[in-house]
Scaffold this active site. Sequence first.
Site, PDB file in Angstrom:
ATOM      1  CG  ASP A  16      -1.946  -1.037   1.268  1.00 53.88           C
ATOM      2  OD1 ASP A  16      -2.955  -0.862   0.580  1.00 53.88           O
ATOM      3  OD2 ASP A  16      -1.762  -2.035   1.974  1.00 53.88           O
TER       4      ASP A  16
ATOM      5  CE  LYS B 146      -6.145   1.630  -1.357  1.00 47.76           C
ATOM      6  NZ  LYS B 146      -5.042   1.012  -0.609  1.00 47.76           N
ATOM      7  CG  HIS B 147     -11.349   0.494  -0.351  1.00 41.02           C
ATOM      8  ND1 HIS B 147     -10.961   1.807  -0.126  1.00 41.02           N
ATOM      9  CD2 HIS B 147     -10.363  -0.271   0.166  1.00 41.02           C
ATOM     10  CE1 HIS B 147      -9.805   1.832   0.519  1.00 41.02           C
ATOM     11  NE2 HIS B 147      -9.403   0.591   0.715  1.00 41.02           N
TER      12      HIS B 147
ATOM     13  NE  ARG C  31      -6.418   5.001   2.853  1.00 41.33           N
ATOM     14  CZ  ARG C  31      -6.936   3.810   3.111  1.00 41.33           C
ATOM     15  NH1 ARG C  31      -7.739   3.647   4.159  1.00 41.33           N
ATOM     16  NH2 ARG C  31      -6.690   2.785   2.316  1.00 41.33           N
TER      17      ARG C  31
ATOM     18  CG  ASP D 174      -9.557  -3.825   2.212  1.00 46.57           C
ATOM     19  OD1 ASP D 174      -8.352  -4.018   2.478  1.00 46.57           O
ATOM     20  OD2 ASP D 174     -10.134  -2.749   2.467  1.00 46.57           O
TER      21      ASP D 174
ATOM     22  CG  HIS E 132      -9.247  -1.464   9.111  1.00 49.70           C
ATOM     23  ND1 HIS E 132      -9.517  -0.386   8.300  1.00 49.70           N
ATOM     24  CD2 HIS E 132      -8.133  -2.046   8.609  1.00 49.70           C
ATOM     25  CE1 HIS E 132      -8.604  -0.318   7.344  1.00 49.70           C
ATOM     26  NE2 HIS E 132      -7.757  -1.320   7.510  1.00 49.70           N
TER      27      HIS E 132
ATOM     28  NE  ARG F  41       0.855  -0.287   4.203  1.00 52.21           N
ATOM     29  CZ  ARG F  41      -0.057  -0.035   5.111  1.00 52.21           C
ATOM     30  NH1 ARG F  41       0.261   0.651   6.198  1.00 52.21           N
ATOM     31  NH2 ARG F  41      -1.304  -0.449   4.963  1.00 52.21           N
TER      32      ARG F  41
END
Length: 613
Positions: free
Chosen positions: A148, A247-248, A217, A333, A260, A156
């Site tokens: 990601d 995404k998503h 994002r 995901d 999450h 990352r």
Amino acid sequence: MHSRRTVLTTAATAAAAAAVAGSGAAHAAAPAGGRRPRKPVPDSARRARLRRLIARMTPEEKVGQLFVMRVYGHSATDPDPADVAANQQEIGVAHAAELVAKYHVGGIVYFGWAHNIRDPHQVADLSNGIQKAAAAQRVPVPVLITTDQEHGAVARVGPPATLLPGAMALGAGGSRDDARTAGRIAGRELFAMGIRQDYAPDADVNVNPANPVIGVRSFGADPRAVARMVGGQVKGYQEGGVAACAKHFPGHGDTDTDSHVGLPYIRHTAEEWERLDAPAFRAAIAAGVDSIMTAHIVVPAFDPSEDPATLSRPILTGILRERLGYRGVVVTDSLGMRGVRVKYGDARVPVLALKAGVDQLLNPPDLALAHRSVLTALQEGELTERALDAKLLRILLLKERRGLFADPYTTHEEVDRVVGTHRHLATAARIADRTTTLLRNDAGVLPLSRRRERRVLVVGVDEAAPSGTGGPPTTVLATALGELGFTATALPTGPSPSPQRIDEAVAALGERDAAVVATYNVAADSPQRRLVGALLGTGRPVVQLAVRNPYDIAQLDGVKAALASYSWTDVELRAAARVIAGRRDPAGRLPVTIMRADAPGETLYRIGHGLSY
């Protein structure tokens, strides 16, 4: 890692290439890393060779290719003892090479928390080790390595790799060309480290300011503007050599629940979805996006069973495949997220996702259980071999398109030539200069003058960006202002400053000429409000800079100068410092609407708002 490609291009590499019947099987356009493009091969011949490869696989190998899995450690064969222990406990293997050998996984995803990322050379070594393990399999199939790297709030891989403005910052800049350029740079650098897929861009339209998981994002709240930027970034990433992933799906922008930890509901009607959510995904598909990621969200208008979209055939097959005409790879995901686990057990989720229309299964909490469940469903006829082979063909076509069958390896020389170059860093800074947004500037507080406000106190949030990707914000801002001729002092106060810390900040400002306060997602009950109010009470000029979501100003009465950088990464904070110092004109325009906190039905600042000097 041996630094020369000739050492890595061994008989094992040749075997991987031979698996698709010769070098002609790889025809991907050369990425900007500099490899010469190979002669295109007719699509029918390419598919025929890949089908022969699939026919050589056992059912266990076929099922393994559907999974994209995490693995702990910085090395494919020799991780730290703690990472070996974590792998054995969670996955039943010691390291990445054993993961590939045991489960034949088709993909591996890198995370900072999994200790996969230390520096670009190490990442390249890890990638090469994984590909060597893949080449040693009975049927050698290269691994699709992904991460990601959205930039901005989610990155990352940190310095010395180039960090670029994130999605909402690019949305504030408004330039599709900048979005494409940022994607191309990001793609080139990931490619040089052996990463051939990026789980980006985010195609969600952030129409809900309370959204706890998307926010910056997203490129913004205007569906047409978001669609333009998504299409540009898809092209950029893939021009850089990596597979993009929109995404998503079908759209995570209008929710106040984080998938999450819960199961969000999207209450859009079919007509609202077509107007708000569909344009960005249509743009991604039109741009040739290699993959699309599903969302663990319920959309009752499309599936009255209230299954999450990841498990919904009406959504993934009926809408994504049939209505939108998408023919590429569909990836879930993370299957470890609560949103996809609340209705069905972990044994059923992978099977239901595949039946719904998914091709790749990302990061199940229990790989052994998930692999066994899919294999059993195949053996018992719940999943057909014909359908499974069609999924594998899509996955292998993506790998072939990204050059993995031709040469999956990289070198330290390629890393040094591409990653974090002066040219890339300079381009990132120029793009960032077009993103900072000036929301309010009453009485001409900004820009600060080195004669009137020479001594500057920088207070506020002090968290470093994830995975070492920058920060802390107060230090970066103070350093940047110091380089611009101010005497700047950092005093971190955090997102929840104590009364004592607030008193210290007020006392410190009494000895200085002005304050810059970095705020982070200010809520109605946030102690950050008391900090800002106390600083304003000194009578000194106070500049407020929102370093994540731009909505903070709605909670901060009395602020005369307010800016938004949309992230706390160094490239965006330094651009904000140049605006504060008057070295750059604030060029960003608000890509979302900010509502009044005291009257939520009334608009404080509309999309497109932004002041200049």
